[in-house]
Design a protein around this motif. Sequence first.
Motif, short mmCIF file in Angstrom:
data_model
loop_
_atom_site.label_atom_id
_atom_site.label_comp_id
_atom_site.label_asym_id
_atom_site.label_seq_id
_atom_site.Cartn_x
_atom_site.Cartn_y
_atom_site.Cartn_z
N PRO A 44 0.82 -1.38 0.11
CA PRO A 44 0.06 0.01 0.04
C PRO A 44 0.65 1.26 0.02
N LEU A 45 1.81 1.29 0.57
CA LEU A 45 2.73 2.41 0.60
C LEU A 45 3.40 2.74 -0.55
N ALA A 46 4.01 1.77 -1.38
CA ALA A 46 4.48 2.24 -2.54
C ALA A 46 3.43 2.63 -3.57
N ASP A 47 2.04 1.93 -3.46
CA ASP A 47 1.02 2.45 -4.34
C ASP A 47 0.61 3.80 -3.97
N PHE A 48 0.65 4.12 -2.76
CA PHE A 48 0.38 5.53 -2.38
C PHE A 48 1.29 6.46 -3.02
N GLU A 49 2.43 6.32 -2.67
CA GLU A 49 3.46 7.20 -3.27
C GLU A 49 3.55 7.43 -4.71
N ASN B 194 0.83 9.64 -5.41
CA ASN B 194 1.04 10.94 -4.76
C ASN B 194 2.37 11.26 -4.49
N PRO B 195 3.04 11.72 -5.55
CA PRO B 195 4.36 12.07 -5.64
C PRO B 195 4.84 13.32 -5.19
N GLY B 196 3.87 14.12 -4.68
CA GLY B 196 4.28 15.51 -4.11
C GLY B 196 4.07 15.44 -2.31
N ARG B 197 3.58 14.35 -1.87
CA ARG B 197 3.49 13.93 -0.44
C ARG B 197 4.32 13.34 0.15
N THR B 198 4.66 13.68 1.33
CA THR B 198 5.48 13.00 2.28
C THR B 198 4.89 12.22 3.21
N LEU C 187 -0.92 8.53 6.67
CA LEU C 187 -0.85 10.15 7.16
C LEU C 187 0.53 10.77 6.43
N SER C 188 0.11 11.62 5.82
CA SER C 188 0.96 12.57 4.78
C SER C 188 0.90 13.98 4.98
N TRP D 165 -3.64 -0.70 -4.70
CA TRP D 165 -4.03 -0.08 -3.34
C TRP D 165 -4.46 1.26 -3.92
N GLY D 166 -5.73 1.84 -3.59
CA GLY D 166 -6.32 3.34 -3.73
C GLY D 166 -6.87 4.01 -2.89
N GLU D 167 -6.93 5.21 -2.88
CA GLU D 167 -7.64 6.12 -1.89
C GLU D 167 -9.02 6.06 -2.06
N LEU D 168 -9.69 5.56 -0.83
CA LEU D 168 -11.18 5.56 -0.96
C LEU D 168 -11.69 7.01 0.02
#
Length: 734
Positions: free
Chosen positions: A594-599, A602-606, A621-622, A642-645
Amino acid sequence: MKRLLTLALCLALLCPAAAAAEGEEALWTRTEGDGSYVTIRLPCPQGEELDWSERQWLAVRYADTGEPVPLTSDYQRGFLFATVPAEDANRPLEAFQGEEHHFPDCTTVWQGHAYYDEPGGTEELYLRGVIQGDQTGNLNPDAALTRAEAFALICRLLSLEPGGDPGYADVSPGDWYYETASAARAAGIAAADTRFNPGRTVTRGEFTVMLARAMEYVGWLTIPETGSAGAMGLADAGEIPGWALGAYQAFDGQGLSIVTWRPTGETDPNYGEPVTERLAEWDKPATRGEVITFLDNARVLLPWYPSQAAIDWGFDREMPEVDGSTSTYPYTTAVYGALFDNYRNHPQFPESHSKSHESYERLISGEVDFLFAATLPSEELKARAEAAGVELTCIPIAYDAMVFFTNAENAIDGLSQQQIQDIYVYGKYANWNQVGGPDAELLPYRRNADSGSHALMEQYFLEGGKLSLSPDVHNVLTSYAMSSALTDVAQALRTDPPAYAMGYSVYYYYVNSYWLLGDVNGGGELKLLAVDGVLPSDETIADGSYPLAGYNYVVFRADEPEDSPARRLAAFMLSAAGQDCVRNAGFGPLSNDPLADFEAANPGRTVETIFPAEAGGYVVLSRAGEDGSLRASYLVRGDAGWGELQQAECPPPGAEPLSAAVLKTRGSTLLFGQIRESTACTVRLTYGGGQTARCRLEAYAGQSFHLLLDGSPELEKLELLQGGQVLYSRTDFS
């Protein structure tokens, strides 16, 4: 530079009033052995606030008397497990934190400094009421133990009650050990002899038998009827008498016993360290210190306990009978390790896998329920299943691939699929220079016909079994084991005249077993060969660009009932937790985590942290840029990963000491936020009619926190505490 912060551990504390609330979830229990004992799982949320050194003081006691439960586990993932006599199973229990206790004679003063050095397990057994010390408070760890004293320790550990006249000629009602002898005799731990011999020094062998009988009585150990000295790792196993051999063998499988370490006079060729061996010295007197450590090791290492995931999936009740190929055994150990503590003691844990062909035969015959398979069944196995009226269900759970390798000294970097077929099927080439390599003999190693690797050869190069291997290859250079597929090729290297070998296996076995080459005499390094110009790697296998990329599978019979353990384990392997097991086993999960899919999305989020939520989802949390806002994103797994719901934003604290926001997910409620000041503190949330949850924070400004609650309870009050004082409070959660 991306930063990934570890959040302070957060926990939910059930208040006394809430603990008695109607509808409280029942405690998990398990009946042990023949039913004489029951194990009860007790929530211990206070453990999350303690560091590892403080958690050793956590134990369980009866709430009605304050008496500790001797057979209490160490702290396990938010819980303690208490094993009690069946007649006490309905008594109220509570977790407690004891205090450190030092026995005076275990303290040594050297150069003005006091050092406390007690035998392993001393503090734990003192906390549980098993050991007490003598009249002066000393432990006497080096003193020999009498038989009566040894039985007394075991009876305390098992909470055994007297069972009437023990029937020993040397035991009278006025003796201090009368009840001990009675209890030990009634439980079958003391033999039905004419004499108890209470004052005689107990030997290591005698105590090993006593404790083995005690653990068998609880249901945590099985003593073989006939022991085998050759099956043990004790140098003097052949000297152990027959009456003790079974007990020693039962414990040896767990690595437990009282032993003496002795140097052999040899030196380890790999590490240069002196080689030592273990001696039982069964007839040597057992000391109090040795017995204490043995008792506590048995308490800690023998019982297996389920994780929350095991309970949620129903695996605490039953696991399927699992088998598979040699290369897929890491799946089994990873799954059992994720589901159970002390997993190797689970009664259904397999010590090894069969080979690929044999495991399919066992599944078809009904001997096992479930396979981790590196390949689909061969044509011969499909025919066998059809003849038996069995249909097999095969579900991909991980990426893998067929790979070819050669000696590292070989200048060639790759082959085409046609060249590989020409080598193995048509026998066209005997020299590497015929396929673009150096002038050196070509030595192609094959696998045995009943191996999973040969099934891949059938799939990719033998047209499903319609073709056969070349006579120049068949039964000439054959590797009969997964490990020898690597070592045979390494050892085949020749320099004068030059000769290089090649072989084949599956990618992740090759990667995870490369260490085997360190034990090869006269062999060198290996390297993977590109196929059709593509080198196998995690990436090229996952994206399918490597032409021999495929899958690993779970396989079960299609007639398995809908909610059978086999079908549940197949579903588990496709869950986030199951894909974690794939990754931990050293294989390629079907989806990025999930972490890799989220990043990636969302390339601009930490990312600050990621943690599991209900319904198989995850929360991230980012932050983005320097605006200071914190976002909580609820991720679920779909066909594309993994996607954001759902998401919620929490602004920076501003003038307030903290800021907070709420995110509702499937089956849970998340409160999250951040603090303003650089100070160590605690966030406490009151919710659901008096229940509390809290999170400890470290001392830096902007630190985030989160509290994940089951369901959708009413949020009542959020407080910021420091040193027990409330610094800030709010009741508005809009």
